[in-house]
Design a protein around this motif. Sequence first.
Motif, mmCIF file in Angstrom:
data_model
loop_
_atom_site.group_PDB
_atom_site.id
_atom_site.type_symbol
_atom_site.label_atom_id
_atom_site.label_comp_id
_atom_site.label_asym_id
_atom_site.label_seq_id
_atom_site.Cartn_x
_atom_site.Cartn_y
_atom_site.Cartn_z
ATOM 1 N N VAL A 227 -43.972 86.881 62.954
ATOM 2 C CA VAL A 227 -44.072 86.985 64.449
ATOM 3 C C VAL A 227 -42.781 87.045 64.716
ATOM 4 N N ASN A 228 -42.097 87.850 65.444
ATOM 5 C CA ASN A 228 -40.814 87.690 65.971
ATOM 6 C C ASN A 228 -40.863 87.879 67.667
ATOM 7 N N LEU A 229 -40.126 87.307 68.191
ATOM 8 C CA LEU A 229 -39.964 87.142 69.782
ATOM 9 C C LEU A 229 -39.195 88.482 70.220
ATOM 10 N N ASP A 230 -39.547 89.216 71.348
ATOM 11 C CA ASP A 230 -38.835 90.310 71.477
ATOM 12 C C ASP A 230 -37.603 90.037 72.396
ATOM 13 N N ARG A 231 -37.616 89.245 73.509
ATOM 14 C CA ARG A 231 -36.536 89.118 74.360
ATOM 15 C C ARG A 231 -35.961 87.633 74.300
ATOM 16 N N PHE A 232 -36.054 86.982 73.074
ATOM 17 C CA PHE A 232 -35.682 85.452 73.066
ATOM 18 C C PHE A 232 -34.357 85.342 73.198
ATOM 19 N N LYS A 233 -33.478 86.345 72.777
ATOM 20 C CA LYS A 233 -31.960 85.987 73.153
ATOM 21 C C LYS A 233 -31.483 86.217 74.411
ATOM 22 N N ALA A 234 -32.205 87.093 75.163
ATOM 23 C CA ALA A 234 -31.900 87.224 76.605
ATOM 24 C C ALA A 234 -32.121 85.912 77.354
ATOM 25 N N VAL A 235 -33.586 85.206 76.997
ATOM 26 C CA VAL A 235 -33.547 84.212 77.624
ATOM 27 C C VAL A 235 -32.648 82.931 77.448
ATOM 28 N N PRO B 120 -46.450 84.898 80.812
ATOM 29 C CA PRO B 120 -44.959 84.142 81.173
ATOM 30 C C PRO B 120 -45.046 82.865 80.771
ATOM 31 N N ILE B 121 -43.928 82.251 80.605
ATOM 32 C CA ILE B 121 -43.798 81.029 80.090
ATOM 33 C C ILE B 121 -42.737 80.406 81.115
ATOM 34 N N VAL B 122 -43.276 79.067 81.421
ATOM 35 C CA VAL B 122 -42.498 78.027 82.583
ATOM 36 C C VAL B 122 -41.433 77.294 81.759
ATOM 37 N N ALA B 123 -39.970 77.739 81.855
ATOM 38 C CA ALA B 123 -39.060 76.662 81.115
ATOM 39 C C ALA B 123 -37.925 76.837 82.104
ATOM 40 N N SER B 124 -37.416 75.665 82.390
ATOM 41 C CA SER B 124 -36.221 75.156 83.028
ATOM 42 C C SER B 124 -36.545 75.610 84.595
ATOM 43 N N CYS C 136 -40.239 82.553 82.236
ATOM 44 C CA CYS C 136 -39.604 83.462 81.276
ATOM 45 C C CYS C 136 -40.466 84.524 80.689
ATOM 46 N N HIS C 137 -40.345 85.673 80.635
ATOM 47 C CA HIS C 137 -41.052 86.930 80.401
ATOM 48 C C HIS C 137 -40.632 87.434 78.980
ATOM 49 N N ILE C 138 -41.199 87.014 77.770
ATOM 50 C CA ILE C 138 -40.830 87.509 76.486
ATOM 51 C C ILE C 138 -41.708 88.513 75.823
ATOM 52 N N GLY C 139 -42.061 88.417 74.733
ATOM 53 C CA GLY C 139 -43.150 89.275 74.124
ATOM 54 C C GLY C 139 -42.694 89.255 72.690
ATOM 55 N N ALA C 140 -43.765 89.641 71.854
ATOM 56 C CA ALA C 140 -43.716 89.586 70.304
ATOM 57 C C ALA C 140 -44.126 90.844 69.983
ATOM 58 N N SER C 141 -43.454 90.988 68.488
ATOM 59 C CA SER C 141 -43.747 92.126 67.493
ATOM 60 C C SER C 141 -44.304 91.480 66.257
ATOM 61 N N VAL C 142 -45.178 92.076 65.705
ATOM 62 C CA VAL C 142 -45.862 91.447 64.463
ATOM 63 C C VAL C 142 -45.865 92.226 63.351
ATOM 64 N N GLN D 162 -29.502 83.867 79.621
ATOM 65 C CA GLN D 162 -29.702 83.809 80.922
ATOM 66 C C GLN D 162 -29.912 82.389 81.355
ATOM 67 N N PHE D 163 -30.778 81.514 80.689
ATOM 68 C CA PHE D 163 -31.519 80.214 81.201
ATOM 69 C C PHE D 163 -30.939 79.224 80.130
ATOM 70 N N GLY D 164 -30.102 79.296 79.074
ATOM 71 C CA GLY D 164 -29.671 78.408 78.338
ATOM 72 C C GLY D 164 -30.466 77.906 77.205
ATOM 73 N N GLN D 165 -29.941 77.211 76.334
ATOM 74 C CA GLN D 165 -30.564 76.749 75.252
ATOM 75 C C GLN D 165 -31.745 75.685 75.400
ATOM 76 N N SER D 166 -31.613 74.928 76.285
ATOM 77 C CA SER D 166 -32.709 74.081 76.577
ATOM 78 C C SER D 166 -34.213 75.084 76.985
ATOM 79 N N ALA D 167 -33.804 76.138 77.873
ATOM 80 C CA ALA D 167 -35.034 76.882 78.198
ATOM 81 C C ALA D 167 -35.515 77.622 76.773
ATOM 82 N N GLY D 168 -34.758 78.052 75.942
ATOM 83 C CA GLY D 168 -34.843 78.672 74.877
ATOM 84 C C GLY D 168 -35.912 77.760 73.966
ATOM 85 N N ASP D 169 -35.510 76.404 73.663
ATOM 86 C CA ASP D 169 -36.291 75.590 73.040
ATOM 87 C C ASP D 169 -37.582 75.370 73.555
#
Length: 871
Positions: A458-466, A531-535, A539-545, A469-476
Amino acid sequence: MVPPDPDQPRDEGQRLHALAELAVLDTPVETEFDDLTALAASSLGVESAAISLIDHDRQWFKSRVNLPFVETPRDIAFCHYTVEQRDLLVVQDATRDPRFCNNPLVTADGGIRFYAGAPLILEDASCVGSLCIIDSTPRAEFDQKSADLLKGLARLVSCMLIARRNRLRGDIATKVINATSDAVVAADREGKIVLLNGGAEDLFGRPASEMLGKSIEVLMPERYRDGHQSRLEQVKALGPTGELRKFAELPVQTADGGELLTDVSLARWGDLGGVGGFAAIFRDIRDRKALETDRNHARNQLDAIVANLPSLLFVKDLSTRKYVLVNEKACDLMGLPESEIIGRSDRELFGSTGEQFEQRDLKAAQINRPFRYESTFIGKDGRSFDIRTTRIVMDGPDRPGQYVLGVGEDMTDFRRTEAEKKRLARYDDLTGLLNRTSLSELLADYVGEGTPFAMLCVNLDRFKAVNEQFGQSAGDAVLQEIGTRLQILCGAQGTIARVGGDEFVVLLKGDRLEMRTVQLAQKIVSIAAAPIVASGTFCHIGASVGAAFFPDDAGFPQALRDRVELALHRAKKEGGGRVCLFDATLDAQVRERRMLESDLRTAINRGDIVLHYQPVMSARTGMVSSVEALARWEHETRGPISPEVFIALAEDSGLIDELGRKLIFRACSDMLAMPETMRVAVNLSPQQFKSGELVSTVREALKRTGLAPNRLQLEVTERLVIENTQETFAQLEELRSLGIQILMDDFGVGHSSLSYFQMFPFDKVKIDKSFIADIETSKTARAIVEAVIGLGRQLSMGIVAEGVECQEQNAVLSELGCTHLQGYFFSRPMPLEEIAQFVAKNAHAVPLPLAPPRRARGFSGEMRSVSSTTG
């Protein structure tokens, strides 16, 4: 002195203690060690050698030959492995050894390739370091004769270290004896005085010169002399290991005939070979009496220290096995007050568990040295502790070996920390899921079982953008939430691991595997899209499998991982938010590309990418004015690979900088074999401008080859300047300042903008061959060519027509005013030897047919080059 068997185990604490006792770390150079190190390097035929001592967190060289540094961190020291295995370590080629291939001592220029180290083992079996030999060239073999020589030299070093320590101890003892105010007298086995220190001279009032060689009886009052000889015979009868009697108080006779009451203690000196005797230390009892009050006070302080010692301490009578002393820490751990412990045995206090404690006491008495043991102890109050206890037997006032002293360390917190470290080694500290190491072990177990299972990546599609845009704490926070959702979704049916920044793996077993895998993968895509609430934001991401199956798609772990990654790559390539199962047919192209990328990397490293040169003709003189360097790759099995394929592959895989650097160096070097008037043009990739190293690469190529800068031309395309105009032009200006000409290639096929010419005055413009091909039949193509030629004339730029294939095109282009012509009509691209012959043959050519009189200004730049793209 021969060190003991190296197989005898020792723990790290004992090893470091033995090293400290040598007192050799950070000491000055000593010739005997340097000579032996040089002998090792010379006799074994290597560049470097060293005597390496492994401290707590560093490696320090007592002596070294051809090594520029005196110490290294322990975690990169080869000798650390020699100490750990306590045996000869031979590394024939460090670049091929997984333990060392990424070690900075190996990857550095001139780094370590060959290493051999023999352990340095002391008489107590402590391994403190190694004698090592090092070379920057791999060694195919290291024969037994060389191994025996190295181990023999290492044993010699160990003996030298031991001898050095003993000499140091002897020096210290001598200095202490001479410096102490106590009276020290030593006598041989016959009772004759062999040593009398200054303190003894003062105490007895007799000079040493008068006393040496006389019987010890002269120091005794008359009433003690009669029985002295018999007591001396008794001492001899005790043998070399017998115990001497210790007198608390003894009168001695001074030079004036008076008596002085002293406190005396006896000790044996010498060896087992018959050399030696006994020594006595006398102290004026008046000093003792004067200090008695102070000593009582000190004893009280010591009692307080023992009572409050943070380590548990106990003393037991070895014969009765009953406690005679415990401190507060021991009481606390046992969960009992001191009054209930003193006078009772372990068996009385703790039943069957106490019997084990008593057995350890007996073990300490049997081995006659400190005995260390660690176990879990449950006190009377039910608390559990991990205790490491060291026991030692002590003499008492009633008999030798009367007591067993125990000092215990509470290892509970340490063991918890250790357990946590082990847990962290297996689990991802952010999500709590299994980590990559644990997944590898699990995959090996699954494959070993032979039971079919599915692997989903499973790989997240838009994680780098998160993250951006919102910082590492949001990514975590996103990663933690995805991990939680996967755990809830999979439950007990799947095993989940986080194996990368934003990559997760799910292993699935059971019946109807393919159907369940697809259903689970689709649900994963669905939950990742929520959607995922962070910071404080959504955050709207997605995943490819991607998924693959064992054993249908692969029969061992790495192959299965490769298949899953291929499927995931296809899912990502199709736009993300998709599920793809491995398909051998669909994923073959990706595998093919990866194989070609690997071959390209090898070809670049081996220099298999070569340059051919195509001449650029002067329309005015008909002679070769420059050559364009064109990259060529003849694959071992595939044959010629198109530059359009391998250049694009180099750009995508991050190899273009290295490839471009080598081709620029090659082009500059080749031009030294051409006439000094000849220039070479090298094409640049847009990716070479992004690394920031292009200017320094070109500058270094000119410096190292000695090619004049005005003989080098660099070609750029419209695609390059469109992508990052300001940054590109800044680097082009810096390159031009070196004296290099800059050409625009393939003009007219991109989003051409005349503003480029206003921003940067190119030396030449190359008209794309697509216009040249239609110039005889297309009014549009002819009009574009005429416009470009007119523009070049107005801006004082040279105009090069590419792709000239026939005499008719040559005539039209010459008539229109092109300053330079290039194409198969004149010559195909040729290797260096052939182009050199072509240039020499063409040196006195006449103007090209139908070339019009010179209508444009003379143009000094008449060369263009290629490193990569066209051909």
